[in-house]
Design an enzyme around this catalytic site. Structure first.
Site, short mmCIF file in Angstrom:
data_model
loop_
_atom_site.label_atom_id
_atom_site.label_comp_id
_atom_site.label_asym_id
_atom_site.label_seq_id
_atom_site.Cartn_x
_atom_site.Cartn_y
_atom_site.Cartn_z
N TRP A 150 -14.61 -38.52 -72.91
CA TRP A 150 -15.20 -39.80 -72.49
C TRP A 150 -16.07 -39.60 -71.25
O TRP A 150 -15.57 -39.54 -70.13
CB TRP A 150 -14.08 -40.81 -72.20
CG TRP A 150 -13.33 -41.13 -73.45
CD1 TRP A 150 -13.72 -42.01 -74.41
CD2 TRP A 150 -12.07 -40.60 -73.88
NE1 TRP A 150 -12.78 -42.04 -75.42
CE2 TRP A 150 -11.77 -41.19 -75.12
CE3 TRP A 150 -11.17 -39.66 -73.34
CZ2 TRP A 150 -10.60 -40.87 -75.83
CZ3 TRP A 150 -10.02 -39.35 -74.05
CH2 TRP A 150 -9.75 -39.96 -75.29
N HIS A 187 -13.22 -47.03 -72.82
CA HIS A 187 -12.64 -47.53 -74.07
C HIS A 187 -11.77 -48.75 -73.75
O HIS A 187 -11.55 -49.06 -72.58
CB HIS A 187 -11.85 -46.44 -74.81
CG HIS A 187 -10.88 -45.67 -73.97
ND1 HIS A 187 -10.14 -44.62 -74.44
CD2 HIS A 187 -10.50 -45.79 -72.67
CE1 HIS A 187 -9.37 -44.14 -73.49
NE2 HIS A 187 -9.56 -44.83 -72.41
N ARG A 213 -20.30 -45.72 -71.80
CA ARG A 213 -20.21 -44.25 -71.76
C ARG A 213 -21.52 -43.64 -71.29
O ARG A 213 -22.59 -44.06 -71.70
CB ARG A 213 -19.85 -43.69 -73.14
CG ARG A 213 -18.42 -44.02 -73.46
CD ARG A 213 -17.88 -43.24 -74.62
NE ARG A 213 -16.64 -43.89 -75.03
CZ ARG A 213 -15.97 -43.60 -76.12
NH1 ARG A 213 -16.41 -42.65 -76.92
NH2 ARG A 213 -14.87 -44.24 -76.41
N GLN A 227 -15.73 -52.26 -78.50
CA GLN A 227 -14.61 -51.70 -79.25
C GLN A 227 -13.58 -52.78 -79.54
O GLN A 227 -13.56 -53.83 -78.89
CB GLN A 227 -13.91 -50.60 -78.44
CG GLN A 227 -14.62 -49.27 -78.47
CD GLN A 227 -13.77 -48.15 -77.88
OE1 GLN A 227 -12.83 -48.39 -77.13
NE2 GLN A 227 -14.11 -46.92 -78.22
N VAL A 270 -1.76 -40.60 -78.19
CA VAL A 270 -1.02 -40.79 -79.44
C VAL A 270 -0.48 -39.46 -79.96
O VAL A 270 -1.03 -38.40 -79.68
CB VAL A 270 -1.90 -41.45 -80.55
CG1 VAL A 270 -2.15 -42.91 -80.25
CG2 VAL A 270 -3.20 -40.69 -80.74
N ALA A 312 -1.23 -47.50 -82.30
CA ALA A 312 -2.42 -47.97 -81.60
C ALA A 312 -3.65 -47.53 -82.39
O ALA A 312 -3.62 -46.50 -83.06
CB ALA A 312 -2.46 -47.37 -80.20
#
Ligand code: FA5
Length: 344
Positions: A150, A187, A213, A227, A270, A312
């Site tokens: 990112w 994000h 970004r 998003q 995750v 998620a």
């Protein structure tokens, strides 16, 4: 002679319809070269008797003509001003131009409705974030190579210097997040943390929002885009739940002809992580990152990782709009060209 003037004047005045002609008539009958003026001027050459006889008659006629002209003048002026306010109510009116809903707003509203129908709540979070929420609490500590995923717009703040003085070992738990460096969120995932800090499971939320970004712009990449984050936390949440929710969402948005592919992938927050591809026409499109919430994320918000599970996901709203409305270039959403917006 005077009789003749009077007769002609009376006849001509009846035919006058506008101010210009009226003025011409005035000049003709009362102007310097008019017959009546000539008569009045030449009175002094006449004999006393003639003067006494014609004089008063000529003056009287002059007065009469003046009165009639004034009356006509008033009439014409009144008629003119009435003309100006006369409105033809049978004329078709000019169409009032209405504004248009931006395609990104339109699709976001549709997405909200789909998730609301599946019992999700809609949550929002700040666009200016700090390092703690955007990275650290999502299991992306400083100097971790995953930060390069990112590219970030950092903000110059006083707290930047505070942060460098702090021992990196103890940073994660001991430092209050307000001392972390400020940035534009890369994000919508930081809102996961903010929500879990203030709510207890079970819950299911979506988070639509603007993200930033610091990267090169092309037909499918913007430095500013949108998003949609999703987060479901509860006792028995599994990837099977994720699959059914996401398939239902995409079918409602794009119709039943859609195909899916779930591929393993990596995101620090995750485990396991996966990426979702969809196919509507010929090509597969990478559209969404997802996975089971990492135990370190639960640690950061003081949930017990042995008691709860979560899924998620994060999807690009611009990319969804490009597919839905068949738009070849993401930059069209942001250049403000009304010819584009008016098509929606
Ligand atoms: C993320 O941003 C993760 N936060 C997503 C996530 C959430 C994963 C929760 C796991 C769990 P990624 O960088 O791949 O991941 O971005 C997600 C989506 O945003 C992409 O699939 C794409 O649709 C969109 N996207 C990414 N960069 C851009 C860009 N520059 N312009 C437009 N859309 C973009």
């Amino acid at each position: 002679m005077l009789e003749k003037i009077k007769k002609f004047f009376s006849k001509e005045i009846k035919e006058i319809g506008d101010l210009k002609n009226l003025e011409q008539l005035r000049v003709k009958y009362l102007g310097r070269k008019s017959e009546l003026t000539q008569i009045l001027r030449s009175l002094k050459n006449f004999s006393i008797e003639k003067r006494r006889k014609i004089g008063p008659q000529a003056q009287k006629l002059k007065k009469e003509i003046e009165i009639i002209l004034t009356k006509k003048l008033k009439e014409l002026k009144a008629k003119n001003s009435k003309l100006k306010v006369d409105i033809d109510i049978t004329r078709p009116g000019e169409k009032i131009k209405l504004g248009h809903i931006h395609p990104l707003t339109k699709i976001e509203e549709e997405i909200r409705q789909i998730f609301l129908s599946m019992n999700f709540s809609v949550v929002e979070g700040p666009e200016v974030e700090n390092e703690h929420y955007n990275f650290d609490a999502l299991n992306i500590p400083p100097n971790h190579p995953a930060r390069d995923m990112w590219d970030t717009f950092w903000l110059k703040t006083q707290t930047n210097t505070d942060y460098t003085q702090i021992d990196t070992e103890g940073l994660y738990k001991s430092v209050s997040s307000q001392y972390k460096s400020m940035l534009l969120r890369t994000h919508t995932s930081p809102v996961q943390i903010r929500y879990m800090e203030t709510h207890n499971p079970p819950f299911q939320i979506i988070v639509p929002g603007r993200v930033f970004r610091y990267e090169a712009i092309d037909a499918s990449h913007e430095i500013n885009f949108y998003q949609l984050e999703g987060l479901i936390v509860g006792e028995n949440v599994s990837l099977a739940n994720f699959k059914s929710v996401i398939e239902e969402f995409f079918r409602k948005l794009f119709g039943n002809k859609i195909e899916f592919r779930f591929r393993p992938s990596y995101f620090p927050f995750v485990e396991p992580g996966l990426e979702v591809d969809i196919k509507l026409g010929k090509d597969w499109l990478e559209i969404m990152g997802a996975g089971m919430v990492h135990r370190k994320v639960f640690d950061a918000v003081r949930y017990n990782p042995n008691e709860v599970r979560g899924i998620a996901f994060g999807v690009g709203i611009d990319r969804l709009a490009m597919i839905k409305y068949n738009i070849p270039d993401i930059r069209l959403f942001y250049n403000g060209d009304l010819r584009f917006i008016k098509q929606f």
